[in-house]
Scaffold this motif. Structure first.
Motif, short mmCIF file in Angstrom:
data_model
loop_
_atom_site.label_atom_id
_atom_site.label_comp_id
_atom_site.label_asym_id
_atom_site.label_seq_id
_atom_site.Cartn_x
_atom_site.Cartn_y
_atom_site.Cartn_z
N GLY A 222 0.70 -1.09 0.02
CA GLY A 222 -0.21 0.12 0.02
C GLY A 222 0.67 1.49 -0.15
N GLU A 223 2.07 1.20 0.82
CA GLU A 223 2.75 2.28 0.75
C GLU A 223 3.38 2.54 -0.59
OE1 GLU A 223 5.57 1.70 3.90
OE2 GLU A 223 4.12 2.08 5.52
N LEU A 224 3.91 1.54 -1.26
CA LEU A 224 4.67 1.65 -2.62
C LEU A 224 3.37 2.00 -3.60
CD1 LEU A 224 6.90 0.92 -4.14
CD2 LEU A 224 6.26 -1.38 -4.60
N GLN A 231 5.02 9.88 -6.88
CA GLN A 231 6.35 10.18 -7.55
C GLN A 231 6.81 8.78 -8.27
OE1 GLN A 231 8.30 12.66 -7.63
NE2 GLN A 231 6.74 13.99 -6.21
N GLU A 232 5.92 8.67 -9.31
CA GLU A 232 6.31 7.43 -10.37
C GLU A 232 7.58 7.37 -10.72
OE1 GLU A 232 4.53 5.12 -14.36
OE2 GLU A 232 3.27 6.57 -13.17
N GLU A 233 8.31 8.40 -11.25
CA GLU A 233 9.60 8.32 -11.71
C GLU A 233 10.56 7.88 -10.59
OE1 GLU A 233 10.39 8.20 -14.79
OE2 GLU A 233 8.07 8.36 -15.56
N ARG A 234 10.48 8.71 -9.36
CA ARG A 234 11.40 8.26 -8.52
C ARG A 234 11.23 6.97 -7.80
NH1 ARG A 234 11.37 12.61 -3.76
NH2 ARG A 234 11.94 13.84 -5.33
N VAL A 235 10.04 6.26 -7.83
CA VAL A 235 9.97 4.69 -7.54
C VAL A 235 10.78 4.07 -8.84
CG1 VAL A 235 8.23 2.99 -7.32
CG2 VAL A 235 7.72 5.00 -6.36
N GLY A 239 14.29 1.15 -8.34
CA GLY A 239 14.49 -0.25 -8.65
C GLY A 239 13.16 -0.95 -8.79
N TYR A 240 11.85 -0.27 -8.55
CA TYR A 240 10.73 -1.06 -8.66
C TYR A 240 9.95 -0.53 -10.00
CZ TYR A 240 10.86 -1.12 -3.67
OH TYR A 240 11.23 -1.50 -2.38
#
Length: 387
Positions: A222-224, A231-235, A239-240
């Motif tokens: 849920g946190e992910l 912040q999709e680009e930061r995720v 590495g995800y």
């Protein structure tokens, strides 16, 4: 320190269990006691909408995916269940095909109907097929980084395409759909006790779905999911793969919608293209938005409230309900983005800001002035002369 504060502020397990116990008492004891058979059946229908809304709350509220096509998965589950009920009724009457096919001149059961003659196969289909379709669609969409408005339009187009496809299929009842179900896995639907049993099944399913959504929201996943939304680009840099995270939420929401559709069919007694197209999909979104998409109970209560208001107000204002619904949606989106669930926190913040203001403080004097004021008068004169 921050973690300890967050844990202290989070609802305790005892509070959560108390909330589920209260909901169970209201649904399993109070509602059957105070509502007539008709109203209880109507509430069961609303609970089906709430199951869909819980999944939308996870995908949209936490994942930022505006799913305007949940009618697709709702319809898959509903039509699978309707096909099984129709064939079960035909078998009890010793007919080769359901009655509507005989009327339409269809003498042989279509091949895609045959697997769902078995009850276990139909149940497996309700659970698996919507999820598989969502997985395939999600993989094709999210792996290509389609998001935002484009994803919303695409999902809505899928709902419209399914409704048009079903309307043109006489083997699925055409625009009139499938109806006149006599029994549900051997239980006669004309018996009020069996209809009450369907309400209990819907209520229990809703509680289980809410518990699952709560667990997903509070988990590491849920946190992910929230991180991907914000912040999709930061995720991706960490590495995800954001596409995989979105696909899981999309599949879970479709899984819940398929179950809701399967329950909707025997409860309402009919399923047609009008129940799975664009309009029902938008109605799901309106209920979630009004209730509060980022909360756990907001989508559920919003879906039930909007459905109840539609039923109650459309009886008195049949030509005005659509406008009232539109105005309510605009007001919530424009002025209360968090939905009705955010009204109390907003009001609480305003009250705390008004009644707990700190008294204005006098600006601190410059350091030189403070230093000069601390010196005796003779020493101050001497210091100025030296300078």
């Amino acid at each position: 320190m921050t973690t300890l504060v967050q844990r202290w502020r989070a609802p305790s397990s005892l509070t959560t269990l108390g909330g589920f116990a209260l909901a169970a008492i209201l649904l399993f004891a109070v509602a059957p006691a105070v509502l007539s058979d008709f109203r209880l059946n109507l509430l069961a229908k609303f609970l089906c909408f709430a199951i869909v809304a819980a999944g939308i709350g996870l995908a949209w509220g936490r994942g930022g995916m505006l799913t305007l096509g949940q009618g697709v998965f709702f319809g898959i589950g509903a039509y699978i269940m309707a096909m099984h009920l129709q064939m079960a009724d035909a078998a009890r009457l010793h007919n080769d095909v359901p009655e509507f096919m005989e009327i339409a001149g269809i003498r042989e059961l279509p091949s895609f109907w045959q697997p769902f003659a078995s009850g276990p196969v139909a149940l497996i289909g309700v659970l698996v097929l919507p999820a598989l379709v969502a997985a395939a669609l999600g993989y094709g969409v999210f792996k290509r980084r389609v998001k935002g408005t484009y994803f919303a339009i695409l999902s809505q187009a899928l709902a419209a395409a399914l409704a048009i496809l079903v309307t043109g299929q006489q083997k699925l009842g055409g625009f009139t759909g499938l109806s006149d179900f006599r029994a549900f896995f051997g239980f006669k639907l004309s018996d009020p006790a069996n209809r009450q049993m369907l309400f209990f099944i819907a209520a229990g399913t809703l509680l289980v779905v809410v518990a699952l959504v709560r667990q997903l929201m509070r988990s590491r996943y849920g946190e992910l999911l929230v991180a991907v939304r914000d912040q999709e680009e930061r995720v991706r840099f960490l590495g995800y793969d954001p596409a995989n995270v979105k696909i899981v939420a999309y599949v879970v929401a479709a899984f819940f919608a398929g179950i809701a559709g399967a329950l909707f069919t025997p409860i309402v007694g009919i399923i047609s293209p009008a129940d799975i197209g664009v309009v029902p999909s938008i109605a799901f979104i309106i209920g979630v938005a009004i209730g509060g998409r980022a909360t756990l109970l907001g989508p559920v209560l919003g879906a039930i409230g909007v459905a109840w208001a539609q039923t109650a107000l459309s009886e008195q204002f049949p030509s005005s309900w659509t406008y009232l619904q539109g105005v309510l949606f605009i007001v919530v989106v424009g002025f209360i983005p968090a939905g009705l669930a955010g009204v109390w926190p907003m009001a609480k913040g305003v009250l705390e800001g008004r009644f707990h203001r700190t008294a204005p403080t006098t600006p601190a004097a410059p350091a030189t002035v403070v230093a000069d004021a601390a010196l005796p008068e003779d020493a101050l004169v001497e210091e100025k002369v030296k300078s």
